[in-house]
Design a protein around this motif. Structure first.
Motif, PDB file in Angstrom:
ATOM      1  N   PRO A   1       6.785  -4.400  -7.331  1.00  0.00           N
ATOM      2  CA  PRO A   1       7.343  -5.033  -6.056  1.00  0.00           C
ATOM      3  C   PRO A   1       6.463  -6.126  -5.546  1.00  0.00           C
ATOM      4  CG  PRO A   1       6.583  -2.792  -5.895  1.00  0.00           C
ATOM      5  CD  PRO A   1       6.669  -2.927  -7.275  1.00  0.00           C
ATOM      6  N   LYS A   2       5.085  -6.019  -6.152  1.00  0.00           N
ATOM      7  CA  LYS A   2       4.179  -6.615  -5.322  1.00  0.00           C
ATOM      8  C   LYS A   2       3.985  -8.015  -6.187  1.00  0.00           C
ATOM      9  CE  LYS A   2       0.854  -3.610  -6.342  1.00  0.00           C
ATOM     10  NZ  LYS A   2      -0.271  -2.883  -6.597  1.00  0.00           N
ATOM     11  N   LYS A   3       4.792  -8.241  -7.363  1.00  0.00           N
ATOM     12  CA  LYS A   3       4.804  -9.476  -8.042  1.00  0.00           C
ATOM     13  C   LYS A   3       6.103  -9.872  -8.267  1.00  0.00           C
ATOM     14  CE  LYS A   3       0.542  -7.887 -10.651  1.00  0.00           C
ATOM     15  NZ  LYS A   3       0.314  -7.592 -11.845  1.00  0.00           N
ATOM     16  N   THR A   4       6.522 -11.352  -8.679  1.00  0.00           N
ATOM     17  CA  THR A   4       7.723 -11.955  -8.820  1.00  0.00           C
ATOM     18  C   THR A   4       8.039 -11.562 -10.330  1.00  0.00           C
ATOM     19  OG1 THR A   4       6.732 -14.132  -9.582  1.00  0.00           O
ATOM     20  CG2 THR A   4       7.199 -13.668  -7.240  1.00  0.00           C
ATOM     21  N   LYS A   5       9.134 -11.576 -10.499  1.00  0.00           N
ATOM     22  CA  LYS A   5       9.685 -11.563 -11.970  1.00  0.00           C
ATOM     23  C   LYS A   5       9.024 -12.595 -13.050  1.00  0.00           C
ATOM     24  CE  LYS A   5      13.871 -10.364 -13.050  1.00  0.00           C
ATOM     25  NZ  LYS A   5      15.499  -9.985 -13.221  1.00  0.00           N
TER      26      LYS A   5
ATOM     27  N   THR B   1       0.904  -1.260  -0.039  1.00  0.00           N
ATOM     28  CA  THR B   1       0.063   0.085   0.053  1.00  0.00           C
ATOM     29  C   THR B   1       1.019   1.208  -0.080  1.00  0.00           C
ATOM     30  OG1 THR B   1      -1.592  -1.291   1.282  1.00  0.00           O
ATOM     31  CG2 THR B   1      -1.858   1.228   1.045  1.00  0.00           C
ATOM     32  N   LEU B   2       1.927   1.085   0.920  1.00  0.00           N
ATOM     33  CA  LEU B   2       2.805   2.430   0.830  1.00  0.00           C
ATOM     34  C   LEU B   2       3.342   2.567  -0.559  1.00  0.00           C
ATOM     35  CD1 LEU B   2       4.189   4.536   2.451  1.00  0.00           C
ATOM     36  CD2 LEU B   2       5.767   2.927   3.135  1.00  0.00           C
ATOM     37  N   GLN B   3       3.846   1.657  -1.301  1.00  0.00           N
ATOM     38  CA  GLN B   3       4.403   1.906  -2.367  1.00  0.00           C
ATOM     39  C   GLN B   3       3.513   2.405  -3.379  1.00  0.00           C
ATOM     40  OE1 GLN B   3       7.569   1.129  -3.360  1.00  0.00           O
ATOM     41  NE2 GLN B   3       6.922   2.166  -5.206  1.00  0.00           N
TER      42      GLN B   3
END
Length: 707
Positions: free
Chosen positions: A360-364, A3-5
């Protein structure tokens, strides 16, 4: 933290804007009236005094640190000197405003209640900052659920960053609301009357035609005017407020440039000659260059005409791989060039892409899987442009269906560029870059041309430590021997040195031609007139970039009213003009005794009659006379067909004859004019109210002592 992101993505921009707001924005008030700046009286640590209240350097530095932390947390990691300066300046303005306005709020009992603040952040009509942060970027609609979710999760953030953001944001809203109320009260006290509206209407629309004769001041020679010291003192006393000055220093200085000696140049040339055989034998050109060159290996392909100097193009494009050219000198370096490989590549490529940005919430792996699935859809017939416009994170190209147009090699990041230039026309590729994964379609390629991979060994020609010490010794001897201003001037003349002159303010950062000059400027303001400038370590030699600098103070101005001796020449000019005006008025009065018309007066004084038509009270210039507001005023009130008395203007003395006056049409309703006047009053309130308070706050700026 997810959320902060999301907050960072939007709020980071807002913080940067808030920090960059001008003096009149009144947004960032990062403290309250109970701050220790009101009690710290220690002059040694005083950075400012506002309305008799002290601001300490400790308090200032603390608040700079706090705002810097907010700036970093908002995702802005580029903390260069320009950014740091911007933050320091913003904190300075905040603290000045706070000290000026907080007492005003207290006198009025003006505040923002907890319920009011709650309504501003969570009510039915939240503050624009809240709306901007929590608006869904895909729909453009304020997402109240996201706001509530953020507030509920805030206490669970172990880093405390979400709460720090929120408290910062609340403080901005709180202070913005206070200043809005304060200015609102002032605006409510302003009113435009029917009388003001009528006068404004007449001043804008009453038109006058007139003839005039003039005698300019320069018809009287300056040498015929006697100006006494008493005249100067009387004028100075009457017009003191016109001679406000800022603290300034005029400096004269010389520089001793730290440049390579002939020995340094020879050492660099010997080094490049020595390494040439090793370069010719190297198996891995990029690795050898990276280990030995002053400039890293440039992983790119050069087309004909892209190499410098120009002669290098013919040499390298006619060579075979492994050939080494040089050494040759270019600018301030010796160089070797080795042809590493020859390729045939398009000169330019036309491509389009769909970007799936890193998240940043998901993997590569998940991001790549999405890119692969998009590629599969395109291969099965889904329209590329449609997908680009709906799912691409590159919003600029998405509006064009992902089309990037034609571009040359090196314009795009390397993995993207390599895919386009080494791929084939119509290839559909998934490529990873630092931005994420790209689905790329190569639409077209220009004709393939010969391109070269070249490795360059660069040896910069730089001053050695021996050279540095020798030049410093020269500068030090010069400063030691020429320890008075008279000796300094004589030495410059004797040694044929170049003297530099600069006028600086106490908070200036730069002097043209000198790098990182702030320490030199600070020292200048601690130095008396005709004295050599010394550092805090009592050293007369300043190292500024690649120069050693030695300077003297030749003029020193303190902030406030300039002394008479400093403005005497300007005052003498003004007094001379006034006396010329008085003399010409007497001449006109004498000649006007027996004349009744302007024609008669023009004949007697041998002057040309000029005409002006359609002149209003607010006209900017008078034809033939220029800017002469006294003529506007006289023409506005003087009756027709009568000669005016002599009028002393800015450039000469004039006599007018009004030939016609056109009165404006009568109007019964002044509401439109009153509305315009009120709008003007309201606009002026935004800055004039604060500026008036600031003017009377007697601000003492002592930042130069510390920075």
């Amino acid at each position: 933290m997810a959320t902060l992101q999301k907050i960072r993505d939007k709020f980071g921009i807002i913080v940067a804007v808030l920090i960059g707001l001008s003096l009149l924005s009144f947004i960032i008030f990062t403290g309250t009236g109970n701050n220790s700046i009101f009690s710290n009286r220690n002059k040694q640590f005083e950075i400012a005094r506002v309305a008799g209240k002290s601001i300490s350097i400790m308090d200032y530095n603390r608040r700079v640190s706090n705002l810097t932390e907010i700036y970093k947390l908002s995702g802005n990691t580029n903390m260069d000197e320009a950014t740091s300066k911007m933050i320091r300046e913003q904190v300075w303005e905040d603290m000045i405003r706070e000290n000026i306005l907080t007492p005003e709020y207290k006198k009025l009992g003006l505040d923002v209640s907890p319920d009011e603040l709650f309504d501003l952040v969570q009510g039915n009509n939240p503050h624009p900052l809240i709306r901007q942060i929590f608006t869904d970027k895909t729909t453009g609609i304020f997402n109240r659920s996201a706001l509530i979710r953020f507030l509920k999760n805030m206490e669970n953030d172990e880093t405390g960053q979400q709460k720090k953001y929120w408290l910062f944001l609340e403080k901005q809203i709180y202070n913005e609301r206070r200043i809005t109320k304060y200015l609102g009260l002032i605006r409510q006290g302003l009113f435009a009357t029917d009388f003001e509206a009528h006068e404004t209407y007449v001043e804008d629309n009453k038109k006058t035609d007139f003839k005039y004769v003039s005698q300019l001041f320069d018809v009287i020679p300056d040498t015929s005017i006697i100006v006494t010291m008493n005249d100067l003192k009387a004028y100075y006393k009457k017009h003191k407020k016109n001679y406000q000055q800022k603290a300034e220093r005029k400096i004269e200085y010389v520089t001793f440039d730290v440049v390579p000696s002939p020995k340094d140049i020879q050492l660099a040339e010997d080094w490049i000659n020595k390494i040439k055989p090793e370069f010719e034998a190297a198996k891995d050109v990029p690795e050898f260059v990276s280990l030995n060159s002053d400039i890293p290996y440039q992983d790119r392909h050069y087309g004909y005409g892209e190499l410098t100097p120009d002669t290098l193009n013919d040499i390298m494009f006619n060579a075979e791989p492994g050939f080494v050219y040089g050494p040759y000198k270019e600018e301030e370096a010796f160089k070797l060039a080795r042809l590493a490989a020859i390729d045939y590549l398009p000169d330019s490529v036309h491509a389009r892409h769909i970007l799936i940005a890193l998240d940043p919430k998901k993997t590569k792996e998940a991001i790549k899987q999405k890119a692969d699935s998009i590629k599969n859809l395109i291969e099965k017939g889904t329209d590329f442009a449609l997908l680009a416009s709906t799912v691409s994170d590159d919003k600029g190209s998405a509006q064009l269906g992902g089309d990037l147009g034609w571009f040359k090699e090196g314009i795009m990041v390397k993995p993207f560029s390599d895919a386009c230039f080494f791929g084939k026309k119509h290839d559909l590729l998934v490529v990873e870059t630092r931005f994420g994964y790209h689905v790329i379609e190569i639409l077209d390629q220009s004709k393939k041309v010969k391109k070269l991979e070249i490795g360059f060994i660069v040896r910069n020609i730089e001053p050695s430590s021996d050279t540095y010490n020798q030049i410093y010794s020269q500068a030090s001897r010069f400063a030691g021997v020429n320890n008075t201003y008279d000796k300094f001037k004589e030495a410059i003349k004797k040694n044929n040195l170049e003297k530099h002159v600069a006028v600086i303010g106490k908070n200036d950062e730069n002097i043209p031609g000198l790098e990182s000059a702030r320490p030199f400027i600070r020292a200048a303001f601690k130095t008396e007139k005709d004295n050599i400038i010394l550092s805090t370590n009592n050293q007369a030699v300043f190292e500024l970039g690649d120069k050693f600098v030695i300077g003297y103070i030749t003029e020193a101005k303190t902030e406030g009213i300039a002394p008479l001796k400093d403005v005497e020449e300007d005052i003498r000019l003004q007094v001379t003009k006034e006396k010329k005006g008085d003399a010409l008025v007497m001449v006109f009065k004498k000649e006007m005794k027996d004349v009744k018309t302007l024609d008669d007066l023009a004949s007697k004084i041998n002057a040309r009659i000029r005409e002006a038509s359609g002149i209003t009270f607010n006209s900017f210039t008078i034809p033939g006379a220029g800017i002469e507001p006294a003529l506007n005023a006289v023409a506005y009130v003087w009756p027709p067909n009568r000669l005016t008395s002599p009028v002393k203007g800015l450039n000469g003395v004039y006599v007018l004859e009004i030939t016609s006056v056109t009165e404006p049409d009568s109007i019964s309703n002044y509401n439109q004019i009153k509305t315009r006047l009120m709008a003007n009053f309201q606009t002026r309130t935004n800055f004039e109210a604060y500026n008036a308070l600031k003017k009377h706050a007697d601000i003492k700026d002592e930042r130069a002592k510390f920075f």
